[in-house]
Design an enzyme around this catalytic site. Structure first.
Site, PDB file in Angstrom:
ATOM      1  N   ARG A   1      14.657  -7.183 -12.591  1.00 35.50           N
ATOM      2  CA  ARG A   1      13.375  -7.516 -11.964  1.00 35.50           C
ATOM      3  C   ARG A   1      12.983  -8.971 -12.223  1.00 35.50           C
ATOM      4  O   ARG A   1      12.078  -9.493 -11.583  1.00 35.50           O
ATOM      5  CB  ARG A   1      12.273  -6.582 -12.484  1.00 35.50           C
ATOM      6  CG  ARG A   1      12.500  -5.119 -12.134  1.00 35.50           C
ATOM      7  CD  ARG A   1      11.378  -4.250 -12.691  1.00 35.50           C
ATOM      8  NE  ARG A   1      11.561  -2.840 -12.387  1.00 35.50           N
ATOM      9  CZ  ARG A   1      11.178  -2.231 -11.267  1.00 35.50           C
ATOM     10  NH1 ARG A   1      10.594  -2.934 -10.306  1.00 35.50           N
ATOM     11  NH2 ARG A   1      11.371  -0.941 -11.103  1.00 35.50           N
TER      12      ARG A   1
ATOM     13  N   LYS B   1      16.495  -3.285   1.099  1.00 36.74           N
ATOM     14  CA  LYS B   1      16.045  -3.057  -0.284  1.00 36.74           C
ATOM     15  C   LYS B   1      16.748  -1.839  -0.883  1.00 36.74           C
ATOM     16  O   LYS B   1      16.835  -0.793  -0.234  1.00 36.74           O
ATOM     17  CB  LYS B   1      14.528  -2.811  -0.307  1.00 36.74           C
ATOM     18  CG  LYS B   1      13.989  -2.430  -1.686  1.00 36.74           C
ATOM     19  CD  LYS B   1      12.564  -1.870  -1.603  1.00 36.74           C
ATOM     20  CE  LYS B   1      12.148  -1.316  -2.964  1.00 36.74           C
ATOM     21  NZ  LYS B   1      10.915  -0.514  -2.892  1.00 36.74           N
TER      22      LYS B   1
ATOM     23  N   TRP C   1       0.853  -1.181   0.000  1.00 32.26           N
ATOM     24  CA  TRP C   1       0.000   0.000   0.000  1.00 32.26           C
ATOM     25  C   TRP C   1       0.889   1.231   0.000  1.00 32.26           C
ATOM     26  O   TRP C   1       1.531   1.532   1.007  1.00 32.26           O
ATOM     27  CB  TRP C   1      -0.940   0.022   1.193  1.00 32.26           C
ATOM     28  CG  TRP C   1      -1.858   1.230   1.163  1.00 32.26           C
ATOM     29  CD1 TRP C   1      -2.141   2.006   0.072  1.00 32.26           C
ATOM     30  CD2 TRP C   1      -2.584   1.788   2.258  1.00 32.26           C
ATOM     31  NE1 TRP C   1      -2.998   3.019   0.415  1.00 32.26           N
ATOM     32  CE2 TRP C   1      -3.293   2.913   1.752  1.00 32.26           C
ATOM     33  CE3 TRP C   1      -2.716   1.443   3.596  1.00 32.26           C
ATOM     34  CZ2 TRP C   1      -4.111   3.701   2.563  1.00 32.26           C
ATOM     35  CZ3 TRP C   1      -3.528   2.221   4.405  1.00 32.26           C
ATOM     36  CH2 TRP C   1      -4.222   3.338   3.894  1.00 32.26           C
ATOM     37  N   ARG C   2       0.943   1.907  -1.138  1.00 34.35           N
ATOM     38  CA  ARG C   2       1.700   3.155  -1.255  1.00 34.35           C
ATOM     39  C   ARG C   2       0.824   4.288  -0.709  1.00 34.35           C
ATOM     40  O   ARG C   2       0.109   4.956  -1.443  1.00 34.35           O
ATOM     41  CB  ARG C   2       2.108   3.381  -2.713  1.00 34.35           C
ATOM     42  CG  ARG C   2       3.341   2.603  -3.140  1.00 34.35           C
ATOM     43  CD  ARG C   2       4.611   3.171  -2.519  1.00 34.35           C
ATOM     44  NE  ARG C   2       4.770   4.578  -2.885  1.00 34.35           N
ATOM     45  CZ  ARG C   2       5.373   5.001  -3.999  1.00 34.35           C
ATOM     46  NH1 ARG C   2       5.912   4.131  -4.840  1.00 34.35           N
ATOM     47  NH2 ARG C   2       5.461   6.299  -4.260  1.00 34.35           N
TER      48      ARG C   2
ATOM     49  N   HIS D   1      16.389   4.508  -2.439  1.00 38.37           N
ATOM     50  CA  HIS D   1      16.078   4.653  -3.863  1.00 38.37           C
ATOM     51  C   HIS D   1      16.896   5.783  -4.452  1.00 38.37           C
ATOM     52  O   HIS D   1      16.899   6.890  -3.914  1.00 38.37           O
ATOM     53  CB  HIS D   1      14.586   4.960  -4.061  1.00 38.37           C
ATOM     54  CG  HIS D   1      13.699   3.954  -3.399  1.00 38.37           C
ATOM     55  ND1 HIS D   1      13.474   3.960  -2.035  1.00 38.37           N
ATOM     56  CD2 HIS D   1      13.016   2.902  -3.898  1.00 38.37           C
ATOM     57  CE1 HIS D   1      12.676   2.945  -1.736  1.00 38.37           C
ATOM     58  NE2 HIS D   1      12.396   2.290  -2.839  1.00 38.37           N
TER      59      HIS D   1
END
Length: 252
Positions: free
Chosen positions: A212, A170, A47-48, A143
Site C-alpha cells: 500500500r 484493480k 462511497w462504499r 478481490h
C-alpha cells in the site's frame, strides 16, 4: 502509459493517489463522514454504497449522493457496491447490481464506478459503455480474501480488465506470507511495464502493508487509506499514509 484524469487528479504519474472510503449506513452518517473528509489531505473518496441501509432504493441512493456531492463538490467520487462474494456487506442479484451501477453512472454525479470483473461479460461491457458515455471512468476490480493467486493469474486478470475497457484495473489479494506479497509486487511491476492503463494493486492485511506504500516503485496508481473505519484489512490511517508516500516520492 495512458494517464487517467478525473477532475484535478491524474492517475499514472507521481505518487499513488490516496482514496478514502465512506462507509456510513445512513444519510446523516454519510454527511458527517463527508464533512470530516473535507479536512483531510486525500485525492479520491470511495462511497462504499453496500454499507448504506437504503441501498435498494435507487432514489434514496441518488439523494444520498447529492448530499455527499454538495459537501465534496470538487473531490472525485468512486461509486462502489462491493458484492458479498468479493468481501462486501450485502448479497444482491446480478440484475440489481448492474441496475444500481448503470443508474448512478447515468446521473453524471459520480466520477468513477467500480465494476467487478467476475460477472457476465455482456453485463460488464454494457456497464462500461454506459459509464463511458456519461464521462465516468471505470475501476474494474477483483478481490481474493482467501489467498494470493500465482503471478501469472494476477497478471492475466489485470490484462483482461484492460482488454475489456477498464480505465483503472484493480486487484486486491490476501497474503499468507511475505513471499505472497512479493508475488503481488512482481505481478504489479510486470503489468505496469507493459499495460496501457494505470493499475491499482494491493496485498491486504498487516503482511501486505508495504504494497500500500510502495506503489510508486512497483507501479500501483492508487492506494486506500482509512479516515474513520477501514473498509478492508490493512488500510492505514490516511495522514500516516500521506506522510510515507511523500517521503518515498521525494527519494524516487
Amino acid at each position: 502509459m495512458n494517464k487517467v484524469v478525473v477532475k484535478n487528479v491524474t492517475f499514472g504519474e507521481g505518487a499513488p493517489k490516496i482514496c478514502v472510503p465512506m462507509v456510513g449506513k445512513t444519510v446523516a452518517a454519510l454527511k458527517e463522514e463527508a464533512e470530516m473528509l473535507q479536512t483531510i489531505d486525500l485525492d479520491v473518496v470511495e462511497w462504499r454504497v453496500d454499507f448504506f441501509e437504503d441501498v435498494k432504493d435507487l432514489a434514496k441512493v441518488e439523494a444520498a449522493l447529492d448530499e455527499i456531492r454538495t459537501i465534496l463538490p470538487e473531490t472525485p467520487i468512486l461509486f462502489t457496491f462491493r458484492s458479498a462474494k468479493e468481501g462486501g456487506e450485502l448479497a444482491v442479484s446480478d440484475e440489481f447490481y448492474f441496475e444500481l451501477n448503470e443508474t448512478l453512472a447515468r446521473t453524471g454525479k459520480v466520477d468513477l464506478v467500480d465494476v467487478e470483473l467476475f460477472n457476465e461479460e455482456a453485463d460488464v461491457l454494457r456497464l462500461i459503455e454506459t459509464a463511458h458515455k456519461n464521462n465516468v471512468k471505470v475501476v474494474m476490480s477483483n478481490h481474493d480474501f482467501d489467498k494470493t493467486p500465482a503471478k501469472e493469474e494476477i497478471v492475466s486478470r489485470l490484462i483482461r480488465m484492460e482488454a475489456l475497457g477498464a480505465d483503472l484495473p484493480k486487484i486486491a489479494v490476501m497474503p499468507k506470507s511475505a513471499g505472497d506479497v512479493l508475488t503481488l509486487l512482481d505481478a504489479t511491476n510486470t503489468v505496469s511495464e507493459k499495460a496501457n492503463q494505470p493499475i491499482i494493486t494491493m496485498s491486504m492485511a498487516g503482511t501486505g502493508v508495504i504494497s500500500r506504500l510502495a506503489g510508486e516503485v512497483f507501479g500501483s496508481a492508487m492506494t486506500f487509506g482509512a479516515a474513520k473505519k477501514a473498509s478492508a484489512p490493512g488500510q492505514i490511517d490516511v495522514n500516516e499514509l500521506r506522510h510515507v508516500l511523500d517521503l518515498l516520492h521525494k527519494q524516487f
